[in-house]
Write an enzyme that holds these catalytic residues in place. Structure first.
Site, PDB file in Angstrom:
ATOM      1  N   LYS A 101      -8.020 -31.441 -24.558  1.00 49.26           N
ATOM      2  CA  LYS A 101      -7.959 -30.789 -25.866  1.00 49.26           C
ATOM      3  C   LYS A 101      -6.928 -31.476 -26.740  1.00 49.26           C
ATOM      4  O   LYS A 101      -5.837 -31.814 -26.241  1.00 49.26           O
ATOM      5  CB  LYS A 101      -7.538 -29.317 -25.703  1.00 49.26           C
ATOM      6  CG  LYS A 101      -8.497 -28.519 -24.845  1.00 49.26           C
ATOM      7  CD  LYS A 101      -7.970 -27.124 -24.556  1.00 49.26           C
ATOM      8  CE  LYS A 101      -8.943 -26.418 -23.621  1.00 49.26           C
ATOM      9  NZ  LYS A 101      -8.494 -25.115 -23.189  1.00 49.26           N
ATOM     10  N   LYS A 150     -11.013 -27.570 -15.573  1.00 45.14           N
ATOM     11  CA  LYS A 150     -12.129 -26.763 -16.070  1.00 45.14           C
ATOM     12  C   LYS A 150     -12.471 -25.784 -14.946  1.00 45.14           C
ATOM     13  O   LYS A 150     -13.014 -26.155 -13.908  1.00 45.14           O
ATOM     14  CB  LYS A 150     -13.329 -27.644 -16.406  1.00 45.14           C
ATOM     15  CG  LYS A 150     -14.450 -26.876 -17.071  1.00 45.14           C
ATOM     16  CD  LYS A 150     -15.405 -27.825 -17.767  1.00 45.14           C
ATOM     17  CE  LYS A 150     -16.406 -27.071 -18.619  1.00 45.14           C
ATOM     18  NZ  LYS A 150     -17.220 -26.110 -17.905  1.00 45.14           N
ATOM     19  N   ARG A 189     -18.910 -13.892 -22.185  1.00 45.47           N
ATOM     20  CA  ARG A 189     -19.248 -14.875 -23.209  1.00 45.47           C
ATOM     21  C   ARG A 189     -20.617 -14.565 -23.813  1.00 45.47           C
ATOM     22  O   ARG A 189     -20.828 -14.716 -24.998  1.00 45.47           O
ATOM     23  CB  ARG A 189     -19.258 -16.274 -22.587  1.00 45.47           C
ATOM     24  CG  ARG A 189     -19.706 -17.331 -23.555  1.00 45.47           C
ATOM     25  CD  ARG A 189     -19.636 -18.718 -22.944  1.00 45.47           C
ATOM     26  NE  ARG A 189     -20.026 -19.694 -23.927  1.00 45.47           N
ATOM     27  CZ  ARG A 189     -21.264 -20.080 -24.130  1.00 45.47           C
ATOM     28  NH1 ARG A 189     -22.245 -19.580 -23.412  1.00 45.47           N
ATOM     29  NH2 ARG A 189     -21.560 -20.967 -25.062  1.00 45.47           N
ATOM     30  N   ASP A 200       0.831  -1.209   0.000  1.00 45.90           N
ATOM     31  CA  ASP A 200       0.000   0.000   0.000  1.00 45.90           C
ATOM     32  C   ASP A 200       0.865   1.259   0.000  1.00 45.90           C
ATOM     33  O   ASP A 200       0.559   2.240  -0.681  1.00 45.90           O
ATOM     34  CB  ASP A 200      -0.940   0.013   1.211  1.00 45.90           C
ATOM     35  CG  ASP A 200      -2.065  -0.994   1.043  1.00 45.90           C
ATOM     36  OD1 ASP A 200      -2.240  -1.482  -0.093  1.00 45.90           O
ATOM     37  OD2 ASP A 200      -2.752  -1.292   2.034  1.00 45.90           O
TER      38      ASP A 200
HETATM   39  S1  IVH Z   1     -11.808 -24.604 -23.587  1.00 41.46           S
HETATM   40  C1  IVH Z   1     -14.145 -24.286 -27.857  1.00 41.46           C
HETATM   41  N1  IVH Z   1     -10.704 -24.717 -21.252  1.00 41.46           N
HETATM   42  O1  IVH Z   1     -15.979 -24.005 -19.982  1.00 41.46           O
HETATM   43  C2  IVH Z   1     -14.384 -24.321 -26.380  1.00 41.46           C
HETATM   44  N2  IVH Z   1     -12.942 -23.952 -21.343  1.00 41.46           N
HETATM   45  O2  IVH Z   1     -18.034 -25.397 -21.773  1.00 41.46           O
HETATM   46  C3  IVH Z   1     -13.129 -24.111 -25.640  1.00 41.46           C
HETATM   47  N3  IVH Z   1     -13.858 -23.362 -19.144  1.00 41.46           N
HETATM   48  O3  IVH Z   1     -17.135 -21.316 -21.873  1.00 41.46           O
HETATM   49  C4  IVH Z   1     -13.342 -24.158 -24.195  1.00 41.46           C
HETATM   50  N4  IVH Z   1     -12.073 -23.812 -17.983  1.00 41.46           N
HETATM   51  O4  IVH Z   1     -15.923 -20.786 -19.708  1.00 41.46           O
HETATM   52  C5  IVH Z   1     -11.822 -24.418 -21.918  1.00 41.46           C
HETATM   53  N5  IVH Z   1      -9.545 -24.905 -19.258  1.00 41.46           N
HETATM   54  C6  IVH Z   1     -10.649 -24.582 -19.930  1.00 41.46           C
HETATM   55  C7  IVH Z   1     -11.798 -24.092 -19.275  1.00 41.46           C
HETATM   56  C8  IVH Z   1     -12.923 -23.795 -20.021  1.00 41.46           C
HETATM   57  C9  IVH Z   1     -13.322 -23.380 -17.929  1.00 41.46           C
HETATM   58  C10 IVH Z   1     -15.243 -22.950 -19.425  1.00 41.46           C
HETATM   59  C11 IVH Z   1     -15.313 -21.840 -20.391  1.00 41.46           C
HETATM   60  C12 IVH Z   1     -16.189 -22.284 -21.510  1.00 41.46           C
HETATM   61  C13 IVH Z   1     -16.848 -23.482 -20.943  1.00 41.46           C
HETATM   62  C14 IVH Z   1     -17.039 -24.491 -22.064  1.00 41.46           C
END
Ligand code: IVH
Length: 686
Positions: free
Chosen positions: A304, A134, A155, A55
């Protein structure tokens, strides 16, 4: 770290003189130092100085900028919090739609995913998978141009989001500049750490506001607030999970995450690259094992295909990417002890047994109560006071007791029988035929009165600002309010005389109440909490009977006839409505509200002769990007009709996130088609 809400040094004040060179150097040094500490605290979770020292450093920077305003640049740490209040959130279109992920729940479904990936790629292609948590927060898109953060958006429905740049700038894990000139669009999850949520909720409860049920709600709610100064106090953190210009940025997703990290962008740093299904499963297990140790909430893992070229070959289906999938973890469970069983009296008089628990951490919140629903469930589970029990969060919000560990019994546990009388007013409870529920039949029971007032004031009903639960308790206990109509006769003197109530808060409350008088009639109908008449039904009824005076003018037969003719109004709903309107007590309440001028007639909507949705009926469910009422209005304006439940004849079930299984089952049973919000928008635009 505090200093979150410090208003920024005035950018507007004029400084004609350039600061001396050594001052500019000192400024640059301070900026770098503050940024480095922000990074250590918010990204690495490893601060190297105390909050107090931070601070002091921050203050030094602000003082310097106040003395030499010419030094202030847009990316100075002092410029994170803009003090301009916004009135709306502008809509922005995502360049590439933010689609969501399909879910898997077990090994077989994961194996199917891996098989589909292989089939979609050239024979013998080597596939590597990136497995990561996730994150459970609110997703955002962040746009950097010429190295500066220029736009952030939520989103939304995946096609369009809301512009929240001023709010995103307050997130101190997010750099305002990055050392790269190429355009970079990132997608990230904005989360709140559990410990921060606890502090936020404590503050909210002290202010008489409802605590957030979980970090996800807190994060996504905060992102959409209109005042960045308040957002700055929420301690949001961002973690990047996708680089949209992937191919130009790196060769693979894992490399993109790593490059993002080296550019100073916040990433979770928890990804693992796996070579095959077994490796994927091991990585998921590793994440699940550590789930509790992460300071933030996750609700699964994401798998992925790592290589960007392979991602491109695989492409997307109409809804999901073919190159990624989510693996959802089961509901979290915790074990604790039942200290007592209490009875709660709800708005309809329903008596619900609630287990008072030894406080325990569950999915990010401290749980000290769980619903036991009714005597039948208590008996089936055989829950006794003193028992060791397992609790789970249903839909992650309301904790439930799911099992008893009888092996832990000492013999001192006490079986529980619901009391015969209401625990609040002592009136003998009654059981409606065919129901398991017990009810307190006393309409003046203080618990029922309080719950009815709280319901009346809720956002989806009369939306009365500044009327929290504890204030309702005070108003009822002091005898100032006996039913919802009494809210409209409160005076400044009476309210200001309540304990812990200042003149200013009293005036705010009265202004909130006064404003609610202008709510349209359907909001009033909703707020009355007539049994079986939810928001949708209230809206339908208000289309037929357009105002409170009109309702009171109808004969019993005429009301019955009008209600029966409404699509989706079954005999139970009609009966409950007629019973309410012609109950002497309720009728006199309605008359009082009429005399006080509460609610305005429904606006005349232009009859939609033919719209793109004419002849189609919709039921809308789940967590959506917009207010449900707004979606209903759009559907109605396009000629469609709204139904509360999926029944024979429902054309579409519009689904948001977190859709309940009951609704999905009903859609299957009655052949209603599923529609995402984006698909609905496409239909509306036709
Ligand atoms: S990849 C093309 N990675 O989950 C979609 N999503 O159901 C790519 N989310 O809207 C999504 N952690 O808000 C991805 N490590 C992660 C994630 C993630 C949270 C959420 C994200 C997305 C939703 C998809």
């Amino acid at each position: 770290m505090s200093a979150d809400s410090a208003p920024h040094a005035s950018r507007k004040s004029k400084q004609t003189q350039a600061p001396p060179k050594d001052v500019a150097e000192l400024h640059g040094e301070l900026v770098r130092e503050v940024r480095a500490h922000d990074y250590r605290y918010y990204v690495e979770n490893d601060p190297t100085i105390s909050d107090r020292d931070y601070d002091a450093l921050y203050q030094k920077l602000r003082d310097l900028e106040a003395a030499f305003p010419a030094l202030v640049t847009d990316d100075s740490p002092t410029q994170r919090v803009s003090d301009s209040l916004r009135t709306d959130l502008r809509k922005v279109r995502h360049v590439v739609p933010m689609i969501s992920l399909d879910n898997t729940y077990n090994r077989e479904q994961l194996a199917d995913f891996v098989r589909r990936v292989k089939q979609g790629l050239p024979e013998n292609a080597e596939v590597r998978y990136c497995v990561e948590p996730k994150l459970d927060g609110g997703s955002v898109e962040l746009v950097y141009r010429n190295g500066s953060l220029v736009e952030a958006s939520t989103r939304g429905d995946g096609i369009q989001g809301e512009e929240i740049t001023a709010n995103a700038r307050t997130i101190r894990s997010l750099p305002l500049t990055i050392p790269i000139a190429d355009p970079v669009t990132l997608r990230a999850e904005v989360v709140i750490y559990r410990k921060d949520l606890t502090a936020i909720n404590e503050a909210r409860e002290q202010e008489g506001e409802a605590p957030f049920a979980n970090p996800r709600n807190a994060a996504s709610g905060s992102l959409r607030m209109l005042d960045p100064r308040v957002v700055a106090k929420r301690r949001l953190r961002a973690m990047v999970w996708q680089v949209v210009e992937g191919q130009a940025f790196a060769a693979s997703h894992s490399q993109a995450l790593e490059r993002a990290h080296t550019l100073g962008l916040p990433t979770h740093g928890l990804h693992k690259v796996a070579e095959d299904l077994e490796g994927v499963i091991r990585a998921i297990e590793g994440i699940e094992e550590k789930r509790k140790d992460y300071p933030f909430e996750i609700d699964g893992a994401v798998v992925k295909v790592d290589d960007f070229q392979q991602q491109q070959i695989l492409g997307n289906t109409s809804k999901f990417p073919r190159w990624a999938i989510a693996y959802k973890f089961g509901a979290e469970r915790a074990t604790t002890r039942v200290l007592d069983i209490l009875v709660q009296v709800g708005r309809t008089g329903a008596l619900t047994p609630v287990a008072v628990l030894q406080p325990v951490e569950l999915a990010g919140t401290t749980v000290s109560r769980a619903s036991l629903h009714n005597q039948e469930i208590i008996d089936t589970l055989d829950v006794r006071i003193g028992d060791s029990v397992s609790i789970e969060k249903a839909g992650e919000i309301i904790p439930q007791v799911v099992a008893v560990d009888a092996s832990q019994r000492s013999g001192k546990e006490v079986a529980y029988l619901m009391p015969r009388a209401c625990p609040v007013c002592g009136t003998a409870s009654v059981r409606t035929e065919g129901e398991v529920l017990l009810r307190c039949p006393n309409v003046r029971c203080p618990a029922i009165v309080k719950a009815a007032i709280v319901y009346f004031s809720r956002r989806f009903a009369m939306d009365i600002d500044h009327l929290g639960e504890s204030l309702v308790d005070q108003l009822v206990e002091s005898g100032l309010v006996g039913d919802v109509s009494d809210l409209y006769t409160l005076t400044l003197e009476k309210v200001a005389a309540l304990e812990r109530m200042g003149k200013k808060s009293a005036a705010n409350l009265l202004a909130g109440i006064l404003a609610s008088k202008d709510q349209p009639f359907d909001r009033l109908l909703t707020g009355l909490g007539i049994e079986s008449l939810g928001q949708v039904a209230a809206g339908q009824l208000a289309q037929e009977v357009r105002s409170l005076p009109d309702l009171l003018n109808l004969s019993r037969e005429a009301l019955e006839e009008k209600a029966t003719a409404i699509h989706g109004f079954g005999p139970k709903m009609v009966e409950s409505l007629v019973r309410y309107v012609f109950d002497p007590d309720k009728r006199s309440l309605l008359q009082k509200l009429q005399a006080l001028g509460v609610s305005r007639p429904m606006p005349q909507v232009a009859e939609v002769a033919e719209g793109p949705l004419s002849g189609l009926s919709f039921c809308v469910t789940g967590v959506l990007s917009r207010k449900r009422e707004d979606i209903h209005t759009d559907i109605r304006n396009a000629g469609g009709s709204i139904q509360e439940r999926v029944t024979q004849g429902t054309s579409y079930l519009v689904i948001g996130e977190k859709v309940g299984k009951t609704k999905l089952d009903a859609a299957k049973k009655h052949g209603a088609k599923l529609l995402t919000e984006a698909e609905l928008d496409a239909l509306l635009k036709k």
